[in-house]
Write an enzyme that holds these catalytic residues in place. Structure first.
Site, PDB file in Angstrom:
ATOM      1  N   CYS A  92       0.821  -1.209   0.000  1.00 48.76           N
ATOM      2  CA  CYS A  92       0.000   0.000   0.000  1.00 48.76           C
ATOM      3  C   CYS A  92       0.856   1.260   0.000  1.00 48.76           C
ATOM      4  O   CYS A  92       0.517   2.268  -0.618  1.00 48.76           O
ATOM      5  CB  CYS A  92      -0.950   0.011   1.185  1.00 48.76           C
ATOM      6  SG  CYS A  92      -0.133   0.049   2.799  1.00 48.76           S
ATOM      7  N   HIS A 387      -2.309   0.756   7.349  1.00 48.12           N
ATOM      8  CA  HIS A 387      -2.597   0.823   5.918  1.00 48.12           C
ATOM      9  C   HIS A 387      -2.439   2.257   5.419  1.00 48.12           C
ATOM     10  O   HIS A 387      -2.843   3.207   6.090  1.00 48.12           O
ATOM     11  CB  HIS A 387      -4.026   0.337   5.653  1.00 48.12           C
ATOM     12  CG  HIS A 387      -4.411   0.277   4.212  1.00 48.12           C
ATOM     13  ND1 HIS A 387      -3.709  -0.458   3.281  1.00 48.12           N
ATOM     14  CD2 HIS A 387      -5.430   0.871   3.530  1.00 48.12           C
ATOM     15  CE1 HIS A 387      -4.290  -0.326   2.096  1.00 48.12           C
ATOM     16  NE2 HIS A 387      -5.322   0.476   2.223  1.00 48.12           N
ATOM     17  N   ASN A 409      -8.031   4.600  -2.351  1.00 47.90           N
ATOM     18  CA  ASN A 409      -7.495   3.367  -1.799  1.00 47.90           C
ATOM     19  C   ASN A 409      -6.848   2.522  -2.893  1.00 47.90           C
ATOM     20  O   ASN A 409      -6.970   2.838  -4.081  1.00 47.90           O
ATOM     21  CB  ASN A 409      -8.616   2.586  -1.094  1.00 47.90           C
ATOM     22  CG  ASN A 409      -8.095   1.611  -0.070  1.00 47.90           C
ATOM     23  OD1 ASN A 409      -6.889   1.506   0.155  1.00 47.90           O
ATOM     24  ND2 ASN A 409      -8.992   0.887   0.567  1.00 47.90           N
TER      25      ASN A 409
END
Length: 468
Positions: A92, A387, A409
């Protein structure tokens, strides 16, 4: 008294004392009986058990009064771009970092040109560099026992696919960038666990061998030559799982509609980096963190936490949320996206793509409460940065205060709200942790504070885990 009897009595007394000491902290029969008698056993408790036994806890704890039409209007929003998917990987941090870089490129060119960077290419060198980082650290610390905190950390986690924005900066500056079409994702890039375990196994084996070479007083050149041979094996594993890194390629820039707007030419990865990023990344940003356990306006550095041996440790300045929000607002108003990290597992309504502290009422469901504040959650490992996402929008009220935020995202375009998540400001303040901000949006007093000599902290702190 007979000596034998005296000895027997003494041993019996010691045994009783030892047994009492051994069981004093356990669950005794009386304690269990007291616990059992405290339980409610009426019809409502039975109904609650039947409901929870057959349903998801989140479905039952969902706060219906907090549900409603999602407000998708934002007073300030950056330009949208294509949504990517990290799939079953912990990359991520790389997706968010490259999201910021490609957004900056499009912004500089007023959206007449776009670019999408290869995650697979940069990930190859991330893994190779982390392998070298582990092996060289083993050599540097070979004089310490294997039980030493630092040495044990190296063998426990030889390599991983998580990281921070510092890794994007160091890796891109050193190895350059290539387009996604030139080096696309492979199965092992999108599903990293098996590849990582294989490399972990080799690195642990190699680490023991290098420690022995140091113990045997082998010459530094012999040790370095052996390390190079070890890295060649790691390179081979990466080459047949992620693909050989591209050395040269031909590429033509296009607009959002796919129309060629700049004729094709041949690039090396470093030349493509210069074409798209235009200069160093390091030195252009600060990393801010909100850690209420520690003093604000102080700079901290996470020891031995970097992606390349010759790169930069993760360094940040600890700031109150008010300061962090103001910098984020300034950046978004100017059209610049931001790398940001969160504890995304907390109070996430996946179906609606909403993060809010009131999404789920676990307290009422289980007849208790959960009163810990942010600092307490961090110090007990209840919460921390897990995250990274790209901060893209903010909705301000008439007084300029944030009401909600929006993030891009890396879970694909079908997740959340077409790949985005919306978070209320109360959630943002409780569960956001890190923000990378271009220095032009940072107040002078914070820039000055960020220059101070950092306090060194250990990477096993609950808040300093890498983002995945």
């Amino acid at each position: 008294m007979n000596k034998r009897i005296t000895c027997f009595l003494l041993m019996a007394m010691l045994a009783v004392g030892a047994n009492a000491q051994k069981t004093s902290g356990g669950i005794s029969a009386d304690m269990l009986r007291q616990i059992e008698q405290s339980q409610a056993k009426g019809p409502s408790d039975k109904a609650l058990f039947n409901a929870i036994a057959a349903n998801s806890i989140d479905d039952l704890a969902k706060n219906f009064t907090n549900q409603g039409v999602v407000d998708s209007q934002f007073s300030h929003e950056t330009k949208s771009q294509s949504i990517h998917n990290q799939k079953s990987s912990g990359r991520c941090w790389m997706f968010s970092g490259l999201n910021v870089l490609r957004s900056n490129f499009a912004r500089v060119h007023k959206d007449t040109m776009t670019v999408e960077f290869s995650h697979d290419y940069l990930f190859f060198y991330d893994q190779l560099e982390k392998a070298n980082l582990m092996l060289q650290a083993v050599i540097d610390l070979a004089g310490k026992p294997i039980e030493d905190q630092y040495v044990a950390m190296l063998f426990k986690h030889p390599i991983g696919d998580g990281g921070t924005f510092c890794g994007v900066a160091d890796l891109a500056e050193k190895y350059g960038l290539v387009p996604m079409t030139v080096q696309p994702e492979t199965y092992s890039a999108e599903n990293t666990s098996r590849m990582s375990r294989i490399i972990d196994s080799k690195l642990r084996e190699y680490g023991l061998e290098l420690r022995q070479m140091v113990a045997d007083k082998k010459k530094a050149k012999a040790i370095n030559d052996r390390k190079t041979e070890m890295l060649a094996t790691i390179y081979h594993i990466l080459r047949i799982t992620l693909g050989e890194p591209v050395k040269e390629f031909t590429y033509a820039f296009t607009n959002k509609n796919g129309k060629v707007v700049k004729p094709a030419r041949t690039y090396t990865p470093k030349e493509f980096y210069e074409e798209t990023v235009g200069g160093p990344i390091n030195g252009t940003f600060i990393m801010a963190m909100n850690d209420p356990r520690r003093p604000y306006y102080k700079t901290y550095e996470v020891e031995m936490d970097r992606h390349t041996y010759d790169g930069h440790n993760w360094k940040y300045i600890n700031l109150p949320m008010d300061d962090i929000e103001q910098m984020a607002i300034a950046s978004i108003k100017d059209g610049c996206k931001l790398y940001s990290s969160y504890d995304v597992s907390k109070q996430l309504d996946r179906k609606n793509g909403i993060l809010d502290t009131e999404n789920y009422d676990y307290g009422t469901l289980f007849s208790t409460d959960f009163p810990m504040d942010k600092a307490q959650r961090i110090m007990t490992f209840e919460s921390g940065s897990t995250h990274t996402m790209t901060l893209t929008a903010v909705d301000l009220d008439d007084d300029g205060k944030a009401k909600k935020w929006k993030v891009e995202n890396s879970w694909g375009s079908t997740s959340g709200q077409k790949g985005y998540l919306v978070m209320t400001d109360r959630w943002f303040r409780e569960y956001s942790f890190r923000l990378v901000v271009d220095k032009k949006y940072v107040p002078e007093n914070i820039l000055e504070a960020e220059k101070q000599k950092p306090v060194m902290v250990m990477p096993d702190d609950p808040l300093f885990q890498v983002d995945e």
